[in-house]
Design a protein around this motif. Structure first.
Motif, short mmCIF file in Angstrom:
data_model
loop_
_atom_site.label_atom_id
_atom_site.label_comp_id
_atom_site.label_asym_id
_atom_site.label_seq_id
_atom_site.Cartn_x
_atom_site.Cartn_y
_atom_site.Cartn_z
N LEU A 253 0.90 -1.18 0.00
CA LEU A 253 0.03 0.03 0.13
C LEU A 253 0.94 1.00 -0.19
O LEU A 253 0.13 2.30 0.07
CB LEU A 253 -1.00 -0.19 1.25
CG LEU A 253 -2.02 -0.93 1.30
CD1 LEU A 253 -2.64 -1.25 2.65
CD2 LEU A 253 -2.97 -1.00 0.05
N ASN A 254 2.09 1.12 0.02
CA ASN A 254 3.19 2.22 -0.08
C ASN A 254 2.88 3.10 1.27
O ASN A 254 3.14 4.35 1.25
CB ASN A 254 2.80 3.07 -1.42
CG ASN A 254 3.17 2.32 -2.49
OD1 ASN A 254 4.41 1.87 -2.63
ND2 ASN A 254 2.49 2.54 -3.72
N LYS A 255 2.68 2.38 2.19
CA LYS A 255 2.41 3.31 3.70
C LYS A 255 4.08 3.33 4.22
O LYS A 255 5.18 2.38 3.99
CB LYS A 255 1.80 2.50 4.63
CG LYS A 255 0.32 2.37 3.98
CD LYS A 255 -0.41 3.77 3.92
CE LYS A 255 -1.75 3.48 3.63
NZ LYS A 255 -2.48 5.04 3.61
N LYS A 256 4.17 4.06 5.15
CA LYS A 256 5.51 4.18 6.18
C LYS A 256 5.50 3.10 7.03
O LYS A 256 4.52 2.84 7.69
CB LYS A 256 5.52 5.54 6.71
CG LYS A 256 6.90 5.62 7.58
CD LYS A 256 7.07 7.03 8.00
CE LYS A 256 8.27 7.08 8.92
NZ LYS A 256 9.52 7.02 8.32
N VAL A 257 6.43 2.11 7.09
CA VAL A 257 6.44 0.90 7.75
C VAL A 257 7.82 0.98 8.50
O VAL A 257 8.78 1.10 7.99
CB VAL A 257 6.40 -0.46 6.81
CG1 VAL A 257 6.43 -1.38 7.85
CG2 VAL A 257 4.85 -0.25 6.09
#
Length: 288
Positions: A253-257
């Motif tokens: 989802l192209n989130k900051k992880v």
């Protein structure tokens, strides 16, 4: 030895009369793995029979694909027991991308025509030291083949999956829908026997792999779990986790992880083998 899972699966069609796919069941992370397989099989036109937990009348010329995951470890029994049962038949066995730790007695029962695909180098090194008869390969986690744009929970009839436990899960999902309006960070740490000893706050209602676990033992339940899982993750901007497929879902989802290991090396391994090598993935994902 690195392989393309796509090319490997294509090669099976010409070598076997029947291809069976065994879903491992489990949580929403396992559902992501299953849907990744379904999407990949659809893409390459692989003909297979989905069998869930069923033990069919396997015979010579058949191959059983055991879904990828992290089930061949001391903490879990169902998949090792299923593998043991398949090894009593004449069918060949392919274990799709796994992280493995322990279970030496089972692994040493594997035969020369069987194949074990690992999803990171630490598991590959572990299995290599066991001097197994089976062939060993490395390929990325099957969930990375999932096509997010093909998931739409609105196409599913939630009522078909409703029971008391799933009603509670649905309420927790609604909780996260409202929570995410005001808080854009989720600490989605695991709350089971694979949890690390790291000093983090663990809350069962934030363990999204469990919250969104509506089943993963067939196409429809896996599709529902994966869809809801990614829907909830998409609501947050930053994700802290020691759940492998919370990390993978955030990456998709192209989130900051910000990820850290569970009680062994699988998150670090997948991060190093797949995520850190992909410019699109690694710009938003870090491992501590």
């Amino acid at each position: 030895m690195d392989i393309s899972l796509e090319d490997f699966l294509l090669g099976l069609s010409s070598n076997y009369s029947n291809i069976f796919y065994h879903e491992n069941g489990g949580n929403a992370g396992d559902a992501l793995i299953n849907v990744g397989f379904y999407h990949l099989a659809e893409k390459i036109g692989l003909k297979y029979q989905s069998i869930g937990d069923e033990l069919c009348d396997f015979k010579k010329g058949d191959v059983v694909l055991v879904a990828g995951g992290g089930c061949i470890v001391p903490e879990w029994d169902s998949v090792p027991e299923y593998i043991s049962a398949v090894l009593e038949t004449e069918a060949d066995l392919v274990i799709l991308p796994q992280s493995i730790n322990g279970r030496e007695e089972l692994l040493k029962k594997l035969r020369k025509n069987d194949v074990v695909i690992l999803r990171e180098k630490y598991s590959y090194d572990y299995c290599s030291k066991l001097d197994l008869e089976s062939r060993l390969f490395v390929s990325k986690d099957t969930a990375f083949y999932l096509q997010v744009e093909k998931l739409n929970v609105n196409n599913l009839k939630l009522l078909e999956f409703m029971n008391v436990k799933n009603a509670v899960r649905l309420m927790l999902i609604l909780y996260h829908y409202y929570r995410s309006i005001f808080c854009k960070t989720i600490d989605a740490y695991r709350c089971d026997s694979e949890a690390s000893n790291n000093n983090v706050k663990r809350k069962l209602y934030n363990d999204l792999s469990l919250v969104c676990s509506f089943g993963a033992n067939n196409y429809n339940s896996s599709f529902l779990s994966a869809s809801l899982f990614l829907k909830v993750l998409s609501r947050y901007e930053k994700i802290n986790t020691d759940r492998l497929h919370v990390m993978v879902g955030g990456v998709l989802l192209n989130k900051k992880v910000i990820a850290q290991n569970n009680n062994y090396y699988k998150l670090k391994g997948v991060f190093e083998y797949t995520i850190s090598k992909n410019k699109k993935f690694n710009k938003n994902t870090s491992f501590i």
